[in-house]
Design an enzyme around this catalytic site. Sequence first.
Site, short mmCIF file in Angstrom:
data_model
loop_
_atom_site.label_atom_id
_atom_site.label_comp_id
_atom_site.label_asym_id
_atom_site.label_seq_id
_atom_site.Cartn_x
_atom_site.Cartn_y
_atom_site.Cartn_z
N CYS A 12 67.65 -42.11 -85.13
CA CYS A 12 66.58 -42.77 -84.37
C CYS A 12 66.04 -43.94 -85.18
O CYS A 12 65.78 -43.82 -86.38
CB CYS A 12 65.46 -41.78 -84.07
N CYS B 13 58.87 -42.37 -87.86
CA CYS B 13 57.87 -41.28 -87.85
C CYS B 13 58.05 -40.42 -89.10
O CYS B 13 59.11 -39.80 -89.29
CB CYS B 13 58.04 -40.43 -86.60
N CYS C 280 63.58 -27.91 -71.86
CA CYS C 280 63.09 -29.19 -72.34
C CYS C 280 64.18 -29.91 -73.12
O CYS C 280 64.71 -29.37 -74.09
CB CYS C 280 61.91 -28.98 -73.29
N CYS D 246 53.07 -33.70 -70.75
CA CYS D 246 53.05 -32.79 -71.88
C CYS D 246 52.73 -33.64 -73.10
O CYS D 246 53.53 -34.51 -73.47
CB CYS D 246 54.40 -32.09 -72.02
N1 SAM Z 1 61.93 -39.54 -79.78
C1 SAM Z 1 60.98 -39.06 -78.83
C2 SAM Z 1 59.56 -39.29 -79.25
O1 SAM Z 1 59.29 -39.36 -80.45
O2 SAM Z 1 58.69 -39.35 -78.38
C3 SAM Z 1 61.16 -37.60 -78.44
C4 SAM Z 1 61.55 -36.60 -79.48
S1 SAM Z 1 60.38 -36.32 -80.82
C5 SAM Z 1 61.31 -35.33 -81.93
C6 SAM Z 1 59.19 -35.24 -80.07
C7 SAM Z 1 58.03 -34.76 -80.89
O3 SAM Z 1 58.46 -33.79 -81.83
C8 SAM Z 1 57.30 -35.76 -81.75
O4 SAM Z 1 56.39 -36.53 -81.03
C9 SAM Z 1 56.56 -34.86 -82.73
O5 SAM Z 1 55.28 -34.54 -82.22
C10 SAM Z 1 57.43 -33.61 -82.77
N2 SAM Z 1 58.02 -33.42 -84.11
C11 SAM Z 1 59.05 -34.12 -84.65
N3 SAM Z 1 59.31 -33.72 -85.89
C12 SAM Z 1 58.42 -32.72 -86.17
C13 SAM Z 1 58.18 -31.91 -87.32
N4 SAM Z 1 58.89 -32.04 -88.42
N5 SAM Z 1 57.20 -31.00 -87.25
C14 SAM Z 1 56.46 -30.86 -86.12
N6 SAM Z 1 56.64 -31.59 -85.02
C15 SAM Z 1 57.60 -32.53 -85.04
FE1 SF4 Z 2 62.58 -40.95 -83.35
FE2 SF4 Z 2 60.02 -40.63 -84.08
FE3 SF4 Z 2 61.03 -39.32 -81.91
FE4 SF4 Z 2 61.78 -38.67 -84.43
S1 SF4 Z 2 59.73 -38.45 -83.52
S2 SF4 Z 2 63.10 -38.88 -82.67
S3 SF4 Z 2 61.82 -40.69 -85.44
S4 SF4 Z 2 60.76 -41.53 -82.17
#
Ligand code: SAM
Ligand code: SF4
Length: 345
Positions: free
Chosen positions: A54, A58, A98, A189
Amino acid sequence: MLEPRHDWTLAEAEALFALPFPELLHRAQAVHRAWHDPAAVQMSTLLSIKTGACPEDCAYCPQSVRFDTGVANEALLPLEAVLERARAARAAGATRFCMGAAWRSPKQRDLDKVAAMVRGVRELGLETCVTLGMVTGPQAQQLKDAGLDYYNHNLDTSEEFYGEIITTRCYQDRLDTLDAVRAAGLNVCCGGIIGMGETPRDRAQLLVTLAGLPEHPQSVPINQLVRVPGTPLAAAAPVDPFDFVRTIAVARIMMPRAQVRLSAGRETMSDELQALAFLAGANSIFYGDKLLVTGNPDVEHDRALLARLGMHAEAAGAAHGAQPPLHAPAATAGVSTAGTATATA
Ligand code: SAM
Ligand code: SF4
Ligand code: DTB
């Protein structure tokens, strides 16, 4: 029945957090019982349909291309592979499926493929949820037309702290996507992560922002940070479990109709802590051996936990957040359900 409030202030939220733990839990339970069956838990199974690489940064995320976390990158899964996993989730007792993709935002040709997945999963009788990053109004509408029930898009933390965690997009981008999703008539959500080094004030502010949206999100995932080696937050300080439970309780009080999900982080929580989270008003979990790329308690363990607690999985479709209250709040005399936070009362 008092209608849910959208005008919670930071001072009120902080006052709730500051309540003695037994008082806070009592209030959260009163709200929970007024709106929900306290023995029912909504079960969602996650599948990563596109993994890793990605472009976003984050700091918590094992799927960012910028961190060396050992996650194997995978292209968008084929439809049949997704449906096979959805059938297995249904057979195991999940009612919502999901699908998550490690995208900043979906490309049109990928969105068409995800729309086909949504149709297929829905035909299996499961509720559907996707989380694909930022989407525009027409993209959200396309997903709605495909039969999507929920779109997950987390605010993660307060606007103030957000810039410490993510630099490749801003808070307003997240709010814009939430607007597009809501305008398309999808259930929202939206929640956050606890344990990223945020202050108690950031936690309170996140909940104030969520509760201040034009409609409360129908589903509010409260994730405990999964500290993944290789991410910048790998060595973040652990969260006091009682503070995690407090966050669930305050979310329950401020957003009474929502499904509050005890989300990531359960693998390292004791059964007793999870029970406390249910007592604080959590009524949804991720169910299945994996989250997106990290682990989750196995389904046998979760089934046994619910059975030991005399709790049960909620029937499909029962949890759209729009059901009438189950009990009159008068049954809990002296406890403000959707009213003001009378922390000093
Ligand atoms: N890429 C998209 C986005 O960021 O909106 C969707 C997938 S992203 C993995 C979805 C959510 O997973 C993130 O917004 C975050 O809140 C949660 N998430 C990701 N990594 C995490 C972690 N290590 N611990 C807890 N929550 C996590
Ligand atoms: Fe990409 Fe951030 Fe979503 Fe992880 S949480 S998949 S880095 S947008
Ligand atoms: C949410 O709030 N939590 C889920 C889901 N929405 C997509 C993701 C948790 C991810 C935990 C780390 C991982 O496995 O990638």
